[in-house]
Enzyme design. Structure first.
Site, PDB file in Angstrom:
ATOM      1  NE  ARG A 275      19.786  -8.145  -2.296  1.00 17.04           N
ATOM      2  CZ  ARG A 275      18.508  -7.547  -2.471  1.00 17.04           C
ATOM      3  NH1 ARG A 275      17.826  -7.401  -1.593  1.00 17.04           N
ATOM      4  NH2 ARG A 275      18.061  -7.409  -3.685  1.00 17.04           N
ATOM      5  NE  ARG A 311      14.375  -5.478  -0.490  1.00 21.23           N
ATOM      6  CZ  ARG A 311      14.334  -6.802   0.015  1.00 21.23           C
ATOM      7  NH1 ARG A 311      14.097  -7.246   1.222  1.00 21.23           N
ATOM      8  NH2 ARG A 311      14.719  -7.801  -0.843  1.00 21.23           N
ATOM      9  CE1 TYR A 315      11.054  -6.270  -5.395  1.00 16.96           C
ATOM     10  CE2 TYR A 315      11.738  -5.333  -3.611  1.00 16.96           C
ATOM     11  CZ  TYR A 315      11.536  -5.333  -5.054  1.00 16.96           C
ATOM     12  OH  TYR A 315      12.096  -4.467  -5.414  1.00 16.96           O
ATOM     13  CB  CYS A 341      -5.477   3.509   3.254  1.00 18.23           C
ATOM     14  SG  CYS A 341      -5.418   4.758   4.782  1.00 18.23           S
ATOM     15  CD  GLU A 342      -2.546   0.443  -1.246  1.00 16.09           C
ATOM     16  OE1 GLU A 342      -2.915  -0.553  -1.675  1.00 16.09           O
ATOM     17  OE2 GLU A 342      -2.691   1.669  -1.846  1.00 16.09           O
ATOM     18  CE1 TYR A 370      18.365  -1.995  -4.797  1.00 16.95           C
ATOM     19  CE2 TYR A 370      18.909  -3.782  -3.413  1.00 16.95           C
ATOM     20  CZ  TYR A 370      19.285  -2.861  -4.473  1.00 16.95           C
ATOM     21  OH  TYR A 370      20.083  -3.159  -5.436  1.00 16.95           O
TER      22      TYR A 370
END
Ligand code: LLP
Length: 412
Positions: A275, A311, A315, A341-342, A370
Protein backbone atom coordinates in the site's frame (compact mmCIF):
# COMPACT_ATOMS: atom_id res chain seq x y z
CA UNK A 1 -5.84 21.39 -0.05
CA UNK A 2 -2.66 19.35 -0.23
CA UNK A 3 -3.09 16.22 -2.32
CA UNK A 4 0.38 15.12 -3.33
CA UNK A 5 3.23 16.18 -5.60
CA UNK A 6 1.83 14.26 -8.53
CA UNK A 7 -1.92 14.69 -8.25
CA UNK A 8 -3.16 18.23 -7.98
CA UNK A 9 -5.32 20.95 -9.45
CA UNK A 10 -3.85 23.25 -12.05
CA UNK A 11 -6.24 25.97 -13.22
CA UNK A 12 -8.96 24.10 -11.33
CA UNK A 13 -8.54 20.95 -13.38
CA UNK A 14 -7.27 17.81 -11.74
CA UNK A 15 -4.00 16.51 -13.13
CA UNK A 16 -1.77 13.50 -12.74
CA UNK A 17 1.70 15.02 -13.09
CA UNK A 18 1.57 17.04 -16.32
CA UNK A 19 -1.56 15.38 -17.67
CA UNK A 20 -5.09 16.78 -17.43
CA UNK A 21 -7.14 13.72 -16.39
CA UNK A 22 -9.99 14.89 -18.61
CA UNK A 23 -7.79 14.34 -21.68
CA UNK A 24 -7.29 10.71 -20.69
CA UNK A 25 -11.00 10.26 -20.06
CA UNK A 26 -11.81 11.74 -23.47
CA UNK A 27 -9.88 8.91 -25.12
CA UNK A 28 -10.22 5.99 -22.74
CA UNK A 29 -13.60 6.56 -21.11
CA UNK A 30 -14.56 5.63 -17.56
CA UNK A 31 -14.21 3.98 -15.11
CA UNK A 32 -10.43 4.01 -15.46
CA UNK A 33 -7.54 3.54 -13.08
CA UNK A 34 -4.73 6.04 -13.58
CA UNK A 35 -1.29 5.61 -12.02
CA UNK A 36 1.54 8.09 -11.67
CA UNK A 37 4.85 6.31 -12.19
CA UNK A 38 6.60 9.30 -10.74
CA UNK A 39 4.67 9.09 -7.49
CA UNK A 40 5.12 5.32 -7.38
CA UNK A 41 8.90 5.59 -7.69
CA UNK A 42 9.07 8.51 -5.25
CA UNK A 43 7.24 6.41 -2.68
CA UNK A 44 9.61 3.52 -3.28
CA UNK A 45 12.67 5.76 -2.90
CA UNK A 46 11.27 7.48 0.20
CA UNK A 47 10.81 4.17 2.00
CA UNK A 48 14.10 2.83 0.67
CA UNK A 49 15.93 5.92 1.98
CA UNK A 50 14.18 5.79 5.36
CA UNK A 51 15.36 2.21 5.80
CA UNK A 52 18.81 2.86 4.29
CA UNK A 53 20.54 2.81 7.71
CA UNK A 54 19.45 -0.84 7.91
CA UNK A 55 20.25 -1.53 4.26
CA UNK A 56 16.81 -3.10 4.13
CA UNK A 57 15.60 -4.95 1.05
CA UNK A 58 12.17 -3.86 -0.16
CA UNK A 59 9.94 -6.52 -1.65
CA UNK A 60 6.86 -4.90 -3.15
CA UNK A 61 3.74 -6.79 -2.15
CA UNK A 62 2.26 -7.78 -5.51
CA UNK A 63 -1.20 -8.33 -4.01
CA UNK A 64 -1.59 -4.55 -3.72
CA UNK A 65 -1.24 -4.04 -7.45
CA UNK A 66 -0.18 -6.65 -10.00
CA UNK A 67 -0.16 -4.39 -13.05
CA UNK A 68 2.85 -5.44 -15.13
CA UNK A 69 3.99 -1.89 -15.86
CA UNK A 70 3.94 -1.09 -12.14
CA UNK A 71 5.94 -4.23 -11.38
CA UNK A 72 8.42 -3.50 -14.17
CA UNK A 73 8.99 0.05 -12.97
CA UNK A 74 9.60 -1.14 -9.42
CA UNK A 75 11.88 -3.92 -10.62
CA UNK A 76 13.95 -1.41 -12.59
CA UNK A 77 14.17 0.73 -9.45
CA UNK A 78 15.66 -2.24 -7.61
CA UNK A 79 12.67 -3.67 -5.76
CA UNK A 80 12.12 -7.33 -5.06
CA UNK A 81 8.64 -8.83 -4.78
CA UNK A 82 6.49 -10.43 -2.12
CA UNK A 83 4.17 -12.98 -3.73
CA UNK A 84 1.30 -14.89 -2.13
CA UNK A 85 0.38 -17.29 -4.90
CA UNK A 86 1.82 -19.09 -7.87
CA UNK A 87 0.04 -16.50 -9.99
CA UNK A 88 1.87 -13.66 -8.29
CA UNK A 89 5.21 -15.43 -8.72
CA UNK A 90 4.34 -15.77 -12.40
CA UNK A 91 3.59 -12.02 -12.64
CA UNK A 92 6.78 -11.09 -10.82
CA UNK A 93 8.87 -13.29 -13.12
CA UNK A 94 7.09 -11.85 -16.16
CA UNK A 95 8.00 -8.36 -14.97
CA UNK A 96 11.62 -9.41 -15.37
CA UNK A 97 12.35 -10.02 -11.70
CA UNK A 98 14.94 -12.63 -10.84
CA UNK A 99 13.71 -15.47 -8.66
CA UNK A 100 16.34 -14.50 -6.10
CA UNK A 101 14.35 -11.27 -5.60
CA UNK A 102 11.09 -13.04 -4.82
CA UNK A 103 9.71 -14.12 -1.46
CA UNK A 104 6.80 -16.53 -1.42
CA UNK A 105 4.34 -16.14 1.44
CA UNK A 106 0.82 -17.29 2.23
CA UNK A 107 -1.15 -19.20 4.80
CA UNK A 108 -2.33 -21.88 2.37
CA UNK A 109 0.23 -22.70 -0.29
CA UNK A 110 -0.65 -25.71 -2.45
CA UNK A 111 1.97 -28.35 -3.26
CA UNK A 112 1.84 -27.18 -6.87
CA UNK A 113 2.64 -23.63 -5.80
CA UNK A 114 5.49 -24.81 -3.59
CA UNK A 115 6.84 -26.87 -6.49
CA UNK A 116 6.57 -23.87 -8.82
CA UNK A 117 8.36 -21.65 -6.31
CA UNK A 118 11.15 -24.17 -5.67
CA UNK A 119 11.60 -25.06 -9.32
CA UNK A 120 12.10 -21.36 -9.99
CA UNK A 121 14.38 -21.09 -6.95
CA UNK A 122 12.70 -18.18 -5.22
CA UNK A 123 14.79 -16.51 -2.53
CA UNK A 124 12.56 -17.19 0.45
CA UNK A 125 9.50 -19.12 1.47
CA UNK A 126 7.68 -17.62 4.45
CA UNK A 127 6.20 -20.57 6.30
CA UNK A 128 3.00 -20.54 8.33
CA UNK A 129 2.21 -24.24 8.86
CA UNK A 130 4.16 -27.17 10.23
CA UNK A 131 2.98 -29.49 7.47
CA UNK A 132 4.14 -26.97 4.93
CA UNK A 133 7.71 -27.69 6.07
CA UNK A 134 7.28 -31.35 5.18
CA UNK A 135 5.97 -30.36 1.75
CA UNK A 136 8.88 -28.00 1.13
CA UNK A 137 11.42 -30.55 2.33
CA UNK A 138 10.07 -33.38 0.21
CA UNK A 139 9.48 -31.30 -2.91
CA UNK A 140 12.99 -29.80 -2.65
CA UNK A 141 14.35 -33.36 -2.48
CA UNK A 142 12.21 -34.44 -5.42
CA UNK A 143 13.43 -31.52 -7.52
CA UNK A 144 16.97 -31.96 -6.21
CA UNK A 145 17.15 -28.27 -5.32
CA UNK A 146 17.96 -26.64 -2.10
CA UNK A 147 18.29 -26.25 0.62
CA UNK A 148 15.15 -24.11 0.46
CA UNK A 149 15.57 -20.93 2.42
CA UNK A 150 12.72 -20.47 4.87
CA UNK A 151 11.53 -17.68 7.15
CA UNK A 152 9.19 -18.88 9.86
CA UNK A 153 6.28 -16.50 10.31
CA UNK A 154 5.69 -15.68 13.93
CA UNK A 155 2.22 -14.84 15.12
CA UNK A 156 3.34 -12.47 17.87
CA UNK A 157 -0.12 -12.30 19.45
CA UNK A 158 -0.18 -8.54 19.25
CA UNK A 159 -3.28 -6.60 18.26
CA UNK A 160 -2.60 -3.86 15.77
CA UNK A 161 -4.68 -0.70 15.60
CA UNK A 162 -6.38 -1.08 12.22
CA UNK A 163 -9.63 -2.32 10.71
CA UNK A 164 -10.44 -5.81 12.10
CA UNK A 165 -10.29 -7.28 8.58
CA UNK A 166 -6.72 -6.01 8.25
CA UNK A 167 -5.28 -7.27 11.56
CA UNK A 168 -3.29 -10.48 11.29
CA UNK A 169 -0.97 -10.63 14.30
CA UNK A 170 -3.39 -11.41 17.13
CA UNK A 171 -3.76 -14.82 18.71
CA UNK A 172 -7.13 -15.56 17.10
CA UNK A 173 -5.89 -14.98 13.55
CA UNK A 174 -5.21 -17.81 11.12
CA UNK A 175 -1.79 -16.39 10.32
CA UNK A 176 1.67 -17.46 11.41
CA UNK A 177 3.09 -19.95 13.90
CA UNK A 178 3.12 -19.60 17.66
CA UNK A 179 6.45 -19.01 19.35
CA UNK A 180 6.55 -22.48 20.93
CA UNK A 181 6.06 -24.17 17.56
CA UNK A 182 8.88 -22.09 16.10
CA UNK A 183 11.18 -23.08 18.97
CA UNK A 184 10.28 -26.72 18.45
CA UNK A 185 11.11 -26.54 14.74
CA UNK A 186 14.34 -24.63 15.20
CA UNK A 187 15.49 -27.09 17.83
CA UNK A 188 15.35 -29.96 15.41
CA UNK A 189 16.39 -28.68 11.99
CA UNK A 190 17.75 -32.15 11.16
CA UNK A 191 14.15 -33.22 10.58
CA UNK A 192 14.21 -31.04 7.46
CA UNK A 193 17.50 -31.70 5.65
CA UNK A 194 16.43 -29.69 2.60
CA UNK A 195 15.51 -26.56 4.54
CA UNK A 196 17.72 -23.68 5.60
CA UNK A 197 16.01 -21.93 8.51
CA UNK A 198 17.64 -18.57 7.96
CA UNK A 199 14.89 -16.08 8.71
CA UNK A 200 11.98 -15.02 10.82
CA UNK A 201 8.95 -13.24 9.43
CA UNK A 202 6.03 -11.30 10.81
CA UNK A 203 3.21 -9.19 9.45
CA UNK A 204 0.77 -7.95 12.05
CA UNK A 205 -1.60 -6.17 9.70
CA UNK A 206 -2.12 -3.57 7.06
CA UNK A 207 -2.69 0.19 7.31
CA UNK A 208 -1.22 0.05 10.82
CA UNK A 209 -2.43 2.94 12.96
CA UNK A 210 0.84 3.37 14.86
CA UNK A 211 4.23 1.74 15.18
CA UNK A 212 3.85 0.68 18.82
CA UNK A 213 2.24 -2.65 18.01
CA UNK A 214 4.94 -3.27 15.40
CA UNK A 215 7.66 -2.64 17.97
CA UNK A 216 5.90 -4.84 20.53
CA UNK A 217 5.74 -7.62 17.96
CA UNK A 218 9.36 -7.05 16.97
CA UNK A 219 10.38 -7.33 20.62
CA UNK A 220 8.90 -10.80 20.68
CA UNK A 221 10.40 -11.77 17.34
CA UNK A 222 13.88 -10.54 18.28
CA UNK A 223 13.75 -12.24 21.66
CA UNK A 224 12.86 -15.48 19.92
CA UNK A 225 15.50 -15.08 17.21
CA UNK A 226 18.20 -14.41 19.81
CA UNK A 227 18.19 -18.08 20.78
CA UNK A 228 19.00 -19.27 17.27
CA UNK A 229 22.21 -18.21 15.59
CA UNK A 230 21.01 -19.48 12.20
CA UNK A 231 18.38 -16.70 12.03
CA UNK A 232 20.17 -14.00 10.06
CA UNK A 233 17.27 -12.21 8.40
CA UNK A 234 14.25 -10.48 9.84
CA UNK A 235 11.28 -9.88 7.57
CA UNK A 236 8.97 -7.19 8.98
CA UNK A 237 6.16 -7.76 6.49
CA UNK A 238 4.19 -4.81 5.16
CA UNK A 239 1.56 -2.63 6.78
CA UNK A 240 3.08 0.85 6.52
CA UNK A 241 0.09 3.17 6.46
CA UNK A 242 -0.94 5.87 3.99
CA UNK A 243 -3.13 8.94 4.41
CA UNK A 244 -6.55 8.22 2.95
CA UNK A 245 -7.77 11.60 4.18
CA UNK A 246 -5.88 14.63 3.04
CA UNK A 247 -5.44 15.90 6.57
CA UNK A 248 -4.55 12.52 8.07
CA UNK A 249 -1.18 12.40 9.81
CA UNK A 250 0.96 9.35 9.12
CA UNK A 251 3.63 8.23 11.57
CA UNK A 252 7.16 8.82 10.29
CA UNK A 253 9.25 5.74 9.58
CA UNK A 254 12.26 6.99 11.53
CA UNK A 255 11.22 5.57 14.92
CA UNK A 256 10.92 2.07 13.60
CA UNK A 257 14.23 2.29 11.76
CA UNK A 258 15.98 3.61 14.86
CA UNK A 259 14.39 0.95 17.00
CA UNK A 260 15.62 -1.81 14.73
CA UNK A 261 19.04 -0.31 14.22
CA UNK A 262 19.63 -0.67 17.95
CA UNK A 263 18.31 -4.20 18.24
CA UNK A 264 18.77 -6.21 15.09
CA UNK A 265 22.20 -7.56 16.09
CA UNK A 266 23.62 -7.88 12.61
CA UNK A 267 20.53 -9.44 11.07
CA UNK A 268 19.61 -8.22 7.62
CA UNK A 269 16.20 -6.67 7.25
CA UNK A 270 13.54 -7.26 4.65
CA UNK A 271 10.25 -5.42 4.16
CA UNK A 272 7.09 -6.22 2.19
CA UNK A 273 5.36 -2.88 1.61
CA UNK A 274 2.45 -2.77 -0.79
CA UNK A 275 0.00 0.00 0.00
CA UNK A 276 2.62 2.57 1.03
CA UNK A 277 4.25 2.33 -2.39
CA UNK A 278 1.27 2.29 -4.71
CA UNK A 279 -1.89 3.55 -2.97
CA UNK A 280 -1.50 7.28 -3.44
CA UNK A 281 0.06 6.84 -6.88
CA UNK A 282 -3.31 5.77 -8.24
CA UNK A 283 -6.85 6.98 -8.61
CA UNK A 284 -10.05 5.72 -10.14
CA UNK A 285 -11.84 8.16 -12.39
CA UNK A 286 -15.58 7.76 -12.85
CA UNK A 287 -18.45 9.57 -14.52
CA UNK A 288 -21.60 10.77 -12.80
CA UNK A 289 -24.54 8.95 -14.40
CA UNK A 290 -27.46 10.24 -12.38
CA UNK A 291 -28.28 12.42 -9.44
CA UNK A 292 -31.32 11.45 -7.42
CA UNK A 293 -32.82 13.54 -4.63
CA UNK A 294 -34.92 11.87 -2.02
CA UNK A 295 -36.11 12.84 1.46
CA UNK A 296 -33.22 15.09 2.21
CA UNK A 297 -30.66 12.75 0.64
CA UNK A 298 -28.74 13.33 -2.55
CA UNK A 299 -27.59 10.16 -4.31
CA UNK A 300 -24.87 10.55 -6.87
CA UNK A 301 -24.74 7.43 -9.04
CA UNK A 302 -21.39 6.79 -10.68
CA UNK A 303 -20.32 4.43 -13.41
CA UNK A 304 -17.83 2.96 -10.91
CA UNK A 305 -18.95 0.58 -8.22
CA UNK A 306 -17.90 -1.91 -5.59
CA UNK A 307 -16.91 -4.18 -8.48
CA UNK A 308 -14.13 -1.78 -9.44
CA UNK A 309 -13.27 -0.54 -5.91
CA UNK A 310 -14.48 -2.79 -3.13
CA UNK A 311 -12.64 -1.16 -0.22
CA UNK A 312 -15.49 1.12 0.97
CA UNK A 313 -17.98 -1.78 0.95
CA UNK A 314 -15.60 -4.28 2.50
CA UNK A 315 -13.75 -2.21 5.10
CA UNK A 316 -15.80 0.96 5.34
CA UNK A 317 -12.70 2.51 3.82
CA UNK A 318 -12.55 6.22 3.14
CA UNK A 319 -11.45 7.41 -0.31
CA UNK A 320 -11.47 11.13 -0.95
CA UNK A 321 -13.57 12.12 -3.95
CA UNK A 322 -12.57 15.07 -6.09
CA UNK A 323 -14.34 16.53 -9.10
CA UNK A 324 -12.09 16.73 -12.15
CA UNK A 325 -13.15 20.33 -12.55
CA UNK A 326 -13.02 22.37 -9.36
CA UNK A 327 -15.42 25.27 -8.79
CA UNK A 328 -16.12 27.47 -5.79
CA UNK A 329 -19.51 26.11 -4.86
CA UNK A 330 -21.29 25.29 -1.63
CA UNK A 331 -21.02 21.64 -0.82
CA UNK A 332 -23.97 19.32 -0.32
CA UNK A 333 -24.15 16.12 1.70
CA UNK A 334 -23.97 13.39 -0.90
CA UNK A 335 -24.26 9.61 -0.96
CA UNK A 336 -21.90 8.44 -3.68
CA UNK A 337 -23.00 5.06 -4.97
CA UNK A 338 -22.41 2.67 -7.84
CA UNK A 339 -24.82 0.92 -10.20
CA UNK A 340 -24.38 -2.58 -8.74
CA UNK A 341 -27.47 -4.31 -7.34
CA UNK A 342 -26.31 -4.35 -3.73
CA UNK A 343 -27.08 -1.97 -0.90
CA UNK A 344 -23.42 -2.23 0.03
CA UNK A 345 -22.46 -0.62 -3.26
CA UNK A 346 -21.68 2.71 -1.60
CA UNK A 347 -18.41 4.46 -2.35
CA UNK A 348 -18.90 7.31 0.13
CA UNK A 349 -21.55 8.06 2.73
CA UNK A 350 -22.60 11.56 3.77
CA UNK A 351 -19.77 13.16 1.88
CA UNK A 352 -19.58 16.94 1.52
CA UNK A 353 -19.19 17.47 -2.22
CA UNK A 354 -19.88 20.31 -4.61
CA UNK A 355 -23.16 19.75 -6.45
CA UNK A 356 -22.55 17.12 -9.14
CA UNK A 357 -24.58 16.56 -12.27
CA UNK A 358 -24.74 13.88 -14.94
CA UNK A 359 -21.73 14.10 -17.22
CA UNK A 360 -19.39 15.37 -14.50
CA UNK A 361 -16.33 13.32 -13.63
CA UNK A 362 -14.86 12.54 -10.25
CA UNK A 363 -11.65 10.92 -9.04
CA UNK A 364 -11.69 8.38 -6.24
CA UNK A 365 -8.37 9.05 -4.65
CA UNK A 366 -5.68 6.82 -3.15
CA UNK A 367 -7.00 3.84 -5.08
CA UNK A 368 -3.71 2.48 -6.43
CA UNK A 369 -3.49 -0.29 -3.82
CA UNK A 370 -6.10 -3.03 -3.54
CA UNK A 371 -8.21 -1.25 -6.15
CA UNK A 372 -7.85 -2.96 -9.52
CA UNK A 373 -6.22 -5.88 -7.69
CA UNK A 374 -9.55 -6.63 -5.99
CA UNK A 375 -11.82 -5.70 -8.90
CA UNK A 376 -14.27 -8.31 -10.14
CA UNK A 377 -16.68 -8.86 -13.00
CA UNK A 378 -19.69 -8.83 -10.67
CA UNK A 379 -22.89 -7.88 -12.50
CA UNK A 380 -20.98 -8.79 -15.68
CA UNK A 381 -19.11 -5.52 -15.55
CA UNK A 382 -16.00 -5.49 -17.75
CA UNK A 383 -13.05 -4.48 -15.60
CA UNK A 384 -11.73 -0.95 -16.09
CA UNK A 385 -8.78 0.17 -18.17
CA UNK A 386 -5.49 1.00 -16.46
CA UNK A 387 -3.52 4.02 -17.62
CA UNK A 388 0.07 4.85 -16.76
CA UNK A 389 1.36 8.40 -16.69
CA UNK A 390 5.05 7.99 -17.51
CA UNK A 391 7.77 9.04 -15.13
CA UNK A 392 8.56 12.44 -16.59
CA UNK A 393 4.86 13.25 -16.31
CA UNK A 394 4.41 14.42 -19.88
CA UNK A 395 2.71 11.49 -21.57
CA UNK A 396 0.53 8.51 -20.81
CA UNK A 397 -0.41 5.17 -22.26
CA UNK A 398 -3.03 2.50 -21.76
CA UNK A 399 -1.31 -0.19 -19.75
CA UNK A 400 -4.24 -2.58 -19.68
CA UNK A 401 -7.17 -2.02 -21.97
CA UNK A 402 -10.73 -1.98 -20.73
CA UNK A 403 -12.31 -5.43 -20.82
CA UNK A 404 -15.00 -6.00 -23.42
CA UNK A 405 -18.21 -8.02 -23.37
CA UNK A 406 -16.33 -10.69 -25.34
CA UNK A 407 -13.73 -10.84 -22.57
CA UNK A 408 -16.53 -11.80 -20.20
CA UNK A 409 -17.03 -14.99 -22.17
CA UNK A 410 -13.46 -15.68 -23.20
CA UNK A 411 -13.03 -18.68 -20.96
CA UNK A 412 -16.44 -20.22 -21.48
N1 LLP B 1 3.08 -8.99 3.70
C1 LLP B 1 2.08 -9.80 4.08
C2 LLP B 1 2.39 -11.10 4.67
C3 LLP B 1 0.74 -9.39 3.91
O1 LLP B 1 -0.24 -10.18 4.29
C4 LLP B 1 0.47 -8.12 3.34
C5 LLP B 1 -0.92 -7.68 3.13
C6 LLP B 1 1.56 -7.31 2.95
C7 LLP B 1 2.84 -7.77 3.15
C8 LLP B 1 1.37 -5.96 2.34
O2 LLP B 1 0.75 -5.11 3.23
P1 LLP B 1 0.63 -3.53 2.94
O3 LLP B 1 2.03 -2.96 2.96
O4 LLP B 1 0.00 -3.35 1.62
O5 LLP B 1 -0.21 -3.04 4.06
N2 LLP B 1 -7.20 -5.58 0.86
C9 LLP B 1 -6.86 -4.83 2.06
C10 LLP B 1 -5.43 -5.07 2.50
C11 LLP B 1 -5.10 -6.52 2.72
C12 LLP B 1 -3.65 -6.72 3.08
C13 LLP B 1 -3.29 -8.15 3.08
N3 LLP B 1 -1.93 -8.40 3.38
C14 LLP B 1 -7.15 -3.36 1.82
O6 LLP B 1 -7.64 -3.01 0.76
O7 LLP B 1 -6.94 -2.55 2.71
Amino acid sequence: MVINDSIRYVNNRLRVDGIDIKSIVAEVGTPTYIYSLKRLLNNYQRIKSAFAPLQARLHFSVKANGNLDILRALKRAGAGFDCVSGGEIYLALKSGAAARDIVFAGVGKTREEIRYALANRVAWINVENIDELDHIDSIAAELAVGPARVALRLNPEVSARTHPHLATGHGAAKFGLTADVIVEVLNQPERYPRIDFAGMHMHIGSQLGDDEATMAALDKLLALARGFAQIKTINLGGGLPVAYRFDEPVAPLGNLVEYLALRRRGCSVLLEPGRSIVADAGLLVAAVLYVKRRAGAVFCILDASMAELIRPALYDAHHEILPLRRAEEETVTTQVVGPVCESADVLARDRQLPPLKPGDYVALMTAGAYGMAMASNYNARPRPAEVIVVEDGTSWRVSRRRETYEDLLRLQ
